[in-house]
Scaffold this active site. Sequence first.
Site, mmCIF file in Angstrom:
data_model
loop_
_atom_site.group_PDB
_atom_site.id
_atom_site.type_symbol
_atom_site.label_atom_id
_atom_site.label_comp_id
_atom_site.label_asym_id
_atom_site.label_seq_id
_atom_site.Cartn_x
_atom_site.Cartn_y
_atom_site.Cartn_z
ATOM 1 N N CYS A 109 0.823 -1.207 0.000
ATOM 2 C CA CYS A 109 0.000 0.000 0.000
ATOM 3 C C CYS A 109 0.865 1.268 0.000
ATOM 4 O O CYS A 109 1.716 1.433 -0.843
ATOM 5 C CB CYS A 109 -0.991 -0.058 1.160
ATOM 6 S SG CYS A 109 -2.377 1.091 1.063
ATOM 7 N N HIS A 131 0.561 1.610 -3.539
ATOM 8 C CA HIS A 131 -0.803 2.048 -3.831
ATOM 9 C C HIS A 131 -0.751 3.137 -4.906
ATOM 10 O O HIS A 131 0.151 3.987 -4.901
ATOM 11 C CB HIS A 131 -1.447 2.603 -2.549
ATOM 12 C CG HIS A 131 -2.898 2.856 -2.698
ATOM 13 N ND1 HIS A 131 -3.398 4.012 -3.269
ATOM 14 C CD2 HIS A 131 -3.971 2.097 -2.371
ATOM 15 C CE1 HIS A 131 -4.714 3.957 -3.277
ATOM 16 N NE2 HIS A 131 -5.091 2.802 -2.737
#
Length: 194
Positions: A109, A131
């Site tokens: 992420c 991400h």
Amino acid sequence: MAASASRKTVLVPIANGSEEMEAVIIIDVLRRAGAEVTVASVENELVVTCSRGVKLQADVSMDSAASSTYDVIALPGGMPGAERLRDCGALERLLREQAAAGRHTAAICATPAVFLEAKGLVGEGAKVTAHPAFADKLKNQSAVSERVVVDGLLTTSRGPGTAFEFALSLVKQLYGEEKLQAVAAPMVMYPYSV
């Protein structure tokens, strides 16, 4: 990493604002594989409040966890969790020791960009992903659209939707393809490959 049937050790640091799905999926999948997973809080308390309000209780404090070594240190993302992990001196020192000793680091992420890249913990030219909201912060853009990227001892991934693939990739690296399939099948992810 050579596959081995021996019990592997994994550290999963968590913080206020960590992405709960990523943290829990990493912890759960690696425990299903037989790894000894230690969950460590970088906060002053063992209970953290994650990015969507879910409360998780760590096993130990980060200061306590930092006195051990791990086959893998796997960092969940989430905001501001990634920043809180980044700002933990004990965790940063442990990650530097991890790299120097030739052991695995994994991040998903926001954390590959917000923590690892920002602190110079991504090797020169290493392929990484993060991400989409943070991928532009990565120096090497060649693999940012991939769901899971394994580059030597560094594994990175994109977000909650790739968390199972990320965790199963770590299972494969620690234990091999047979264990990957054995863990994936009962979760109804079979047939599965990473």
